[in-house]
Scaffold this active site. Sequence first.
Site, PDB file in Angstrom:
ATOM      1  N   GLY A 132      12.416  82.758  73.376  1.00  0.00           N
ATOM      2  CA  GLY A 132      13.936  82.203  73.655  1.00  0.00           C
ATOM      3  C   GLY A 132      13.842  81.175  74.535  1.00  0.00           C
ATOM      4  N   ALA A 133      12.993  80.210  74.447  1.00  0.00           N
ATOM      5  CA  ALA A 133      12.939  78.949  75.428  1.00  0.00           C
ATOM      6  C   ALA A 133      13.927  78.175  74.986  1.00  0.00           C
ATOM      7  CB  ALA A 133      11.593  78.394  75.605  1.00  0.00           C
TER       8      ALA A 133
ATOM      9  N   SER B 222      16.911  77.658  75.249  1.00  0.00           N
ATOM     10  CA  SER B 222      18.349  77.809  75.983  1.00  0.00           C
ATOM     11  C   SER B 222      18.360  78.749  77.271  1.00  0.00           C
ATOM     12  CB  SER B 222      19.731  78.168  75.120  1.00  0.00           C
ATOM     13  OG  SER B 222      19.745  79.268  74.846  1.00  0.00           O
ATOM     14  N   GLY B 223      19.327  78.576  78.023  1.00  0.00           N
ATOM     15  CA  GLY B 223      19.483  79.631  79.486  1.00  0.00           C
ATOM     16  C   GLY B 223      18.238  79.477  80.073  1.00  0.00           C
TER      17      GLY B 223
ATOM     18  N   TYR C 189      23.001  96.376  73.245  1.00  0.00           N
ATOM     19  CA  TYR C 189      22.483  95.312  74.294  1.00  0.00           C
ATOM     20  C   TYR C 189      21.689  95.859  75.526  1.00  0.00           C
ATOM     21  CZ  TYR C 189      21.768  91.603  77.845  1.00  0.00           C
ATOM     22  OH  TYR C 189      21.289  90.870  78.816  1.00  0.00           O
TER      23      TYR C 189
HETATM   24  P1  NDP Z   1      20.666  82.561  75.985  1.00  0.00           P
HETATM   25  O1  NDP Z   1      21.466  83.152  74.742  1.00  0.00           O
HETATM   26  O2  NDP Z   1      20.928  81.307  76.482  1.00  0.00           O
HETATM   27  O3  NDP Z   1      19.149  82.537  75.502  1.00  0.00           O
HETATM   28  C1  NDP Z   1      18.605  83.590  74.404  1.00  0.00           C
HETATM   29  C2  NDP Z   1      17.502  82.894  73.979  1.00  0.00           C
HETATM   30  O4  NDP Z   1      17.031  84.049  73.038  1.00  0.00           O
HETATM   31  C3  NDP Z   1      17.761  81.882  72.915  1.00  0.00           C
HETATM   32  O5  NDP Z   1      16.837  80.970  73.194  1.00  0.00           O
HETATM   33  C4  NDP Z   1      17.835  82.467  71.815  1.00  0.00           C
HETATM   34  O6  NDP Z   1      17.527  81.433  70.573  1.00  0.00           O
HETATM   35  C5  NDP Z   1      16.977  83.397  71.772  1.00  0.00           C
HETATM   36  N1  NDP Z   1      16.964  84.352  70.609  1.00  0.00           N
HETATM   37  C6  NDP Z   1      17.983  85.073  70.153  1.00  0.00           C
HETATM   38  N2  NDP Z   1      17.500  85.811  69.151  1.00  0.00           N
HETATM   39  C7  NDP Z   1      16.234  85.400  68.811  1.00  0.00           C
HETATM   40  C8  NDP Z   1      15.393  85.616  67.658  1.00  0.00           C
HETATM   41  N3  NDP Z   1      15.565  86.663  66.812  1.00  0.00           N
HETATM   42  N4  NDP Z   1      14.129  85.094  67.721  1.00  0.00           N
HETATM   43  C9  NDP Z   1      13.836  84.149  68.789  1.00  0.00           C
HETATM   44  N5  NDP Z   1      14.535  83.708  69.790  1.00  0.00           N
HETATM   45  C10 NDP Z   1      15.883  84.419  69.624  1.00  0.00           C
HETATM   46  O7  NDP Z   1      20.646  83.983  77.020  1.00  0.00           O
HETATM   47  P2  NDP Z   1      20.036  83.898  78.349  1.00  0.00           P
HETATM   48  O8  NDP Z   1      19.239  82.834  78.808  1.00  0.00           O
HETATM   49  O9  NDP Z   1      21.326  84.268  79.447  1.00  0.00           O
HETATM   50  O10 NDP Z   1      19.299  85.210  78.053  1.00  0.00           O
HETATM   51  C11 NDP Z   1      17.862  85.096  78.542  1.00  0.00           C
HETATM   52  C12 NDP Z   1      17.399  86.752  78.986  1.00  0.00           C
HETATM   53  O11 NDP Z   1      18.158  86.931  80.199  1.00  0.00           O
HETATM   54  C13 NDP Z   1      17.756  87.805  78.179  1.00  0.00           C
HETATM   55  O12 NDP Z   1      16.603  88.672  77.848  1.00  0.00           O
HETATM   56  C14 NDP Z   1      18.857  88.607  78.756  1.00  0.00           C
HETATM   57  O13 NDP Z   1      18.964  89.789  78.471  1.00  0.00           O
HETATM   58  C15 NDP Z   1      18.429  87.993  80.159  1.00  0.00           C
HETATM   59  N6  NDP Z   1      19.758  88.244  81.240  1.00  0.00           N
HETATM   60  C16 NDP Z   1      20.643  87.236  81.186  1.00  0.00           C
HETATM   61  C17 NDP Z   1      21.494  87.318  82.081  1.00  0.00           C
HETATM   62  C18 NDP Z   1      22.846  86.533  82.115  1.00  0.00           C
HETATM   63  O14 NDP Z   1      23.494  86.698  83.119  1.00  0.00           O
HETATM   64  N7  NDP Z   1      22.739  85.505  81.294  1.00  0.00           N
HETATM   65  C19 NDP Z   1      21.507  88.455  83.283  1.00  0.00           C
HETATM   66  C20 NDP Z   1      20.368  89.187  83.012  1.00  0.00           C
HETATM   67  C21 NDP Z   1      19.424  89.141  81.983  1.00  0.00           C
HETATM   68  P3  NDP Z   1      18.610  80.430  69.997  1.00  0.00           P
HETATM   69  O15 NDP Z   1      18.630  79.170  70.953  1.00  0.00           O
HETATM   70  O16 NDP Z   1      18.076  80.139  68.822  1.00  0.00           O
HETATM   71  O17 NDP Z   1      20.017  81.134  69.896  1.00  0.00           O
END
Ligand code: NDP
Length: 327
Positions: free
Chosen positions: A9-10, A12-13, A193
């Site tokens: 999931g690299a 975004s975010g 989730y």
């Molecule tokens: P984002 O939605 O920005 O990033 C999530 C990533 O996961 C994206 O790259 C997305 O891909 C990828 N993804 C989703 N489904 C799949 C799949 N089936 N196969 C491969 N990749 C997939 O969210 P965050 O950066 O916020 O989340 C990243 C982590 O941080 C997660 O584990 C979340 O639980 C954790 N987290 C986030 C917090 C927050 O406040 N945001 C707080 C605490 C933890 P694509 O770009 O294609 O959608």
Amino acid sequence: QKPTVVITGASSGLGLNAANSLAQSGDWHVIMACRDFAKAEKAAQKLGMPKGSYTVMHLDLASLESVRQFVQNFKNSGRRLDALVANAAVYLPTAKEPTFTADGFELSVGTNHLGHFLLVNLLMDELKQAPSNNPAGAPRCIIVGSITGNTNTLAGNVPPKADLGDLRGLMNGLDGRNSSMINGGEFDGAKAYKDSKVCNMLTMRQLHQRFHESTGIAFASLYPGCIAETGLFRNHVSLFRTLFPPFQKYITKGYVSEEEAGRRLAQVVSDPSLNKSGVYWSWDNTKSSLWFEEEEGALENTVSEEVSNDVKGAKLWEKSVALVGLE
Ligand code: NDP
């Protein structure tokens, strides 16, 4: 060959910003394991990640076949593996009905937990064999956790709370025939989730107990702070998306920017002082916070009662092994 880190999931975010931080350091080659190749490549270019410092490889965690294919492709690449970061996640808080992975598991737990569970198990030997000359000192496996796994905070107690119950829904296959929730209850996207993040943290603890001593791999989890602007909240109602960042910034003070969160994750991957296994890292955002009294930097946090339940962790492990076909 440079030390290599795989980050799921690299695109975004948090994952993208950690990838950028590690690539810019010059010490790491980053494998961006993503389901959307073009999006990941574009995001990497936008942040100015140096050419040659990263490779995008296809991985869809919502398909066990894709996980197996990714592992094969990675092995074929001939790269060493020094660190693995299970970061990707989906969050479907407004979904009224469950949706399912290619293998028929409820999507949040299927992607966030089961997909990663298979990935980590299949890459364990690669990690174990990593040469010792990496910036972290020893191989690491990081599974991104969540505040929901530490109920010693206000945010960790917001309903619907995570609760895996006696795992009866998981025992029945999590395929919606009996239930699509781990505890066997009614579908609730926000809870699914949170449950998946508890599974992530239970898995990290099981990995530590089962493999740390024999492999030397350091297993850890982290809560990087509330990264209120990431794509994670893309499925939430728009009023929530507008109000959530200022609420986190000024009221809970849990807010952290994507860049800072990425640096925190990169630190957990690479900082030689954070080599402890079996721990859950957090940061104190507000020096006067109620959570910690010590200095800034990564701190070992305590986990919730459910996450510290190793009997439940072992049961989750056994059933996950069966569901992903590792038996
Ligand atoms: P984002 O939605 O920005 O990033 C999530 C990533 O996961 C994206 O790259 C997305 O891909 C990828 N993804 C989703 N489904 C799949 C799949 N089936 N196969 C491969 N990749 C997939 O969210 P965050 O950066 O916020 O989340 C990243 C982590 O941080 C997660 O584990 C979340 O639980 C954790 N987290 C986030 C917090 C927050 O406040 N945001 C707080 C605490 C933890 P694509 O770009 O294609 O959608």
